[in-house]
Write a protein that holds these residues in place. Structure first.
Motif, PDB file in Angstrom:
ATOM      1  N   GLU C 105       6.484   4.285   7.057  1.00  0.00           N
ATOM      2  CA  GLU C 105       7.546   4.533   6.085  1.00  0.00           C
ATOM      3  C   GLU C 105       8.877   3.990   6.574  1.00  0.00           C
ATOM      4  N   ASP C 106       9.103   4.086   7.883  1.00  0.00           N
ATOM      5  CA  ASP C 106      10.383   3.634   8.407  1.00  0.00           C
ATOM      6  C   ASP C 106      10.514   2.119   8.323  1.00  0.00           C
ATOM      7  N   VAL C 107       9.445   1.417   8.710  1.00  0.00           N
ATOM      8  CA  VAL C 107       9.511  -0.047   8.662  1.00  0.00           C
ATOM      9  C   VAL C 107       9.528  -0.511   7.203  1.00  0.00           C
ATOM     10  N   ALA C 108       8.894   0.269   6.325  1.00  0.00           N
ATOM     11  CA  ALA C 108       8.843  -0.117   4.905  1.00  0.00           C
ATOM     12  C   ALA C 108      10.179   0.143   4.212  1.00  0.00           C
ATOM     13  N   PHE C 109      11.036   0.953   4.801  1.00  0.00           N
ATOM     14  CA  PHE C 109      12.273   1.366   4.129  1.00  0.00           C
ATOM     15  C   PHE C 109      13.110   0.175   3.666  1.00  0.00           C
ATOM     16  N   VAL C 121       5.463  -5.461   0.718  1.00  0.00           N
ATOM     17  CA  VAL C 121       5.964  -4.458   1.659  1.00  0.00           C
ATOM     18  C   VAL C 121       4.943  -4.252   2.765  1.00  0.00           C
ATOM     19  N   GLN C 122       3.685  -4.083   2.350  1.00  0.00           N
ATOM     20  CA  GLN C 122       2.630  -3.843   3.318  1.00  0.00           C
ATOM     21  C   GLN C 122       2.513  -5.010   4.305  1.00  0.00           C
ATOM     22  N   ARG C 123       2.577  -6.223   3.744  1.00  0.00           N
ATOM     23  CA  ARG C 123       2.446  -7.415   4.575  1.00  0.00           C
ATOM     24  C   ARG C 123       3.587  -7.475   5.595  1.00  0.00           C
ATOM     25  N   ARG C 124       4.810  -7.212   5.119  1.00  0.00           N
ATOM     26  CA  ARG C 124       5.972  -7.287   5.999  1.00  0.00           C
ATOM     27  C   ARG C 124       5.911  -6.226   7.100  1.00  0.00           C
ATOM     28  N   VAL C 125       5.450  -5.032   6.747  1.00  0.00           N
ATOM     29  CA  VAL C 125       5.353  -3.972   7.752  1.00  0.00           C
ATOM     30  C   VAL C 125       4.372  -4.382   8.848  1.00  0.00           C
TER      31      VAL C 125
END
Lengths: 269, 334, 243
Positions: C105-109, C121-125
């Motif tokens: 959740e933090d990296v996805a923020f 989002v998932q890919r970037r995280v």
């Protein structure tokens, strides 16, 4: 120094763990409501609720011993209900003479039934809440709260709170240890008792609480800065789980149906 | 006589966290309704005041209250005073933000640590998040002109005392305890425990006032008690008086357990399935007292809605007047 | 356009001043720039204004005078959103930086607030966590990580936003020698423009070709690290020590 407020989640790959958290939360709340609605002295209904809990607990793969032991947390509160033993009118079951006076306490049958009922309700509710926590991670619980319509702001507050109780808990531990390290006794022969007056001790704690508040305010500023530097502009966003699966609906539906049947049966007994 | 036994659980830190099972379904649901209404208003008001800072600020401060509750200080005989924090939160943040903070604390304690029930959470938030906050807030506001620390002490002490009395009523109302015993025990014990709350609250206020002189004084001084807060305070008071009145107005002198006995509390097991006859409306609470609870809750909610509406209309008008009077309205209104 | 060496720098600060609400002057006319691909160290004693300066790079603080430009954009309200994605600010204390309940959740923020869809989002995280070497940590809670791991996650939270420049405040503070070493290796391997504030002069000598010395709210030296490290008088004057 590290505070670990005994995380109650128990990891496993059971069907209960896999159930959608919204379905789990709803089912647990309805179970607790059912327990609260069960009439006094409907022992068979309580047994049925217990069996239902046991069935879910066995499927969940969480240690029964652990659940049962933790299930006693509400036990001390029982003393609040102790008075009903003596104050409900009914047939006397037991007469306890009171020392130092001529009086006596009478335990009535109705009182005993009420007391046992309260204890059973409380125990079953705690067991179900425990099972919910043991099979659902806190982030999933937050997701389920969003899912059942709790305002996003409140879920956000809970999320930040959960993150920072550990951080601030560590700070409290450090403060308490610093206090303890300096709680020395005076040299022998000193007239005053060491440790200071209760008022003084309480004010020391007050000052600790106050400084923790000031630090927390600063911390919330820094957190806010960290948020806006990553694009936060007032709206809290989450990647939410997709819609409920058929299996989630079916299992929860079956569970609720059993609850309703138990409650109907309790009134027919 | 029974006091020493009764005393034990109330000295524990969780004395006011009612577990599930100890409140009747009707009382628990009624308290949830009242609490949810309060929280809904609090979310709107606090969002307006704190804007996009609301979630991180309230979240970190809720963690602060949670952590502060771990502070204890030895009193006597192996017992220790614990800290609840409702009054302190009210003094430092104002009642609406304090209500949100306390709700988060109580919610998390129930969800994660089984400290207080889930069905009973409405009642627990009412006692520890609404009663303590409004009592603490008004006591502090009333007395702070004489002496800030005395005011903080009184706010802390009274908030715990009143909360304990309300808890006793809720338990008695649910048929879980005999009113006179539980009321005496709770009030006596919390009159003592409350002293610790008062001292800690005063100590914390002293430190915050010293550490953030400008910010603290400005905020507390600027926090004029507006109509919404008065209305909410009135609602809390009315609810307390209403519940007490229903209790004592019951035709049976020895309290609810007698009501229960007479009207079939104890015979619900033999009662026909969901009898719609006047005697049974909701199993678990007699018709009479249920009607009482519902009447009080509905009356209060109505009062709240009307009062809030009037307050908003009035404050909007005074805004307009203020804007008309001054070319540039400075600062936030209401 | 203020061009330096014939092109627009990633970060350009000109005559920036800032006064705290309590009247203390924190920045006193700071002028500096960072070019694409540079790795620059920012050193100076406590209270020199390093952290305050960094908070200006994405508009958390607004100077009373002077200007800040990022990738040729002025720091004005309309550009704030874009600039905050371009400047990856990593705070000193990872407990301030990591405010969510899980690492994911933090990296996805950041990506979520930039408006990317679920897959992106998932890919970037995943990508960001892999770049800092903790690929399997998505479901963990920040509280259960070591300080070094938390620092890595903190870096991933901004890498996921694909910034033009990485601004790190005291990345090695509070780390044990092994944690410090592994963080240095991570910084060395990261292919990104970097401005790093630090007291760790050994780190500066090892990783950063260029150093800026800040003291009393102004830039007192700006040049090749080797030259600055050799200037004993300059270091002493500003409370620094060569490694």
């Amino acid at each position: 120094m590290h505070i670990d407020l005994f995380d109650q989640y128990r990891h496993a790959h059971s069907p209960v763990h896999a159930l959608d958290p919204r379905a789990k939360l709803t089912a647990a709340l309805l179970f607790i409501l059912a327990a609260a609605l069960t009439p006094d002295g409907a022992w068979l209904a309580f047994a049925a609720l217990g069996a239902l809990w046991l069935a879910v607990a066995l499927v969940s793969d969480v240690s029964l011993a652990l659940l049962l032991r933790r299930g006693l947390v509400a036990l001390p509160f029982a003393l609040a209900a102790v008075t009903v033993l003596f104050t409900l009118p009914g047939w006397p079951l037991l007469v306890i003479p009171l020392p130092l006076s001529d009086g006596h306490l009478v335990i009535s049958d109705n009182g005993a039934i009420r007391f046992l009922t309260i204890m059973l309700k409380s125990w079953l509710s705690v067991l179900m809440a425990l099972l919910l926590t043991a099979t659902t991670t806190f982030p999933d619980t937050l997701r389920s709260l969003r899912g059942i319509g709790v305002p996003r702001v409140i879920v956000g507050v809970l999320a930040f709170m959960y993150r920072y109780i550990f951080v601030l808990g560590d700070e409290v531990l450090r403060l308490l240890r610093a206090r303890e390290a300096r709680m020395a006794a005076g040299p022998p022969g000193l007239a005053r008792r060491s440790g200071g007056s209760i008022v003084w001790r309480a004010r020391v704690v007050g000052a600790m609480v106050g400084s923790l508040f000031v630090r927390s305010l600063d911390r919330s500023d820094r957190v806010y800065n960290a948020m806006i530097s990553r694009g936060y502009s007032g709206e809290l966003l989450w990647l939410d789980k997709p819609t409920l699966r058929a299996a989630d609906v079916a299992w929860t539906g079956a569970f609720v149906l059993v609850l309703v049947l138990i409650e109907l049966w309790a009134r027919l007994l | 006589m029974l006091f020493s036994e009764l005393a034990a659980p109330f000295l524990a830190p969780d004395a006011l966290h009612i577990p599930d099972g100890f409140l009747s379904a009707a009382v628990a649901v009624a308290m949830w309704i009242v609490t949810a209404a309060f929280i809904a208003v609090a979310v709107r008001r606090a969002s307006r005041e704190f804007d996009d800072r609301l979630a991180p600020l309230m979240g970190v401060l809720a963690a602060f209250i949670f952590a502060a509750q771990a502070f204890n200080f030895p009193v006597a005989g192996g017992t220790s005073g614990h800290f609840l924090g409702g009054a302190l939160a009210a003094i430092l943040l104002g009642p609406w933000a304090a209500l949100l903070v306390m709700s988060a604390v109580i919610g998390l304690q129930a969800l994660v640590f089984q400290d207080g029930g889930l069905l009973a959470m409405g009642a627990n938030i009412f006692v520890m998040g609404i009663v303590t906050v409004w009592v603490g807030y008004f006591v502090y506001q009333a007395l702070t002109r004489f002496n800030r620390f005395l005011a903080a002490f009184a706010a802390g002490w009274l908030s715990v005392l009143v909360a304990a009395v309300v808890t006793a009523f809720l338990l008695a109302f649910s048929g879980t305890a005999s009113l006179n015993v539980v009321l005496t025990a709770m009030a006596t014990i919390h009159a003592v425990i409350g002293l610790g709350e008062g001292l800690i609250t005063a100590g914390a206020v002293a430190l915050v006032a010293a550490a953030l002189p400008g910010r603290f004084d400005q905020q507390v001084a600027a926090r004029k008690t507006d109509r919404g807060t008065w209305v909410a305070g009135g609602v809390v008071l009315a609810l307390l008086i209403g519940v007490t009145a229903v209790f004592f107005a019951s035709p049976h002198p020895d309290g609810l357990e007698r009501v229960a006995e007479d009207t079939g509390f104890l015979h619900t097991a033999q009662a026909p399935l969901f009898n719609i006859a006047p005697d049974y409306v909701v199993p678990g609470l007699s018709n009479e007292s249920l009607a009482g609870v519902l009447a009080v809750v509905l009356g209060i909610l109505l009062l709240f809605a009307v009062g809030y509406g009037i307050a908003r209309a009035l404050s909007r008008r005074s805004h307009r007047q203020a804007e008309g009077a001054r070319p540039e309205p400075a600062g936030k209104g209401s | 356009m203020t061009e330096i060496n014939g092109h627009e720098p990633v970060l350009h600060v000109h005559d920036l001043c800032y006064t705290y609400p309590d009247g203390r002057q924190a920045l006193n006319g700071v002028t500096m720039h960072v070019d694409h691909g540079e790795k620059v160290a920012l050193v100076g004693p406590n209270g020199a204004g390093k952290s305050t300066l960094m908070l200006h790079f994405n508009g958390i603080l607004k100077g009373s005078a002077g200007r800040v430009r990022v990738d040729g954009m002025d720091l004005v309200k309309e550009n704030l959103g874009v600039i905050r994605a371009k400047v990856g600010l990593v705070f000193q204390n990872p407990d301030d930086q990591l405010f969510s309940t899980t690492v994911f959740e933090d990296v996805a923020f950041g990506p979520l607030h930039m408006g990317y869809d679920r897959q992106e989002v998932q890919r970037r995280v995943e990508d960001a966590l892999a770049r800092v070497g903790i690929g399997g940590f998505a479901a963990r809670m920040p509280h259960h990580l070591s300080v070094g791991e938390r620092k890595r996650v903190a870096m991933a939270t901004v890498l996921a936003m694909d910034p033009s420049i990485l601004v790190l405040d005291e990345p090695t503070a509070g780390l044990d020698p092994r944690g410090r070493r592994s963080l240095i290796n991570l910084l060395r391997g990261l292919d990104a423009t970097m401005l790093v504030s630090t007291h760790d002069m050994a780190l500066v000598a090892e990783l950063f070709p260029r150093t800026i010395v800040l003291d009393g709210g102004r830039v007192v030296a700006d040049g090749l690290t080797a030259e600055i490290m050799a200037d004993q008088r300059l270091l002493e004057e500003h409370g620094l020590e060569a490694p």
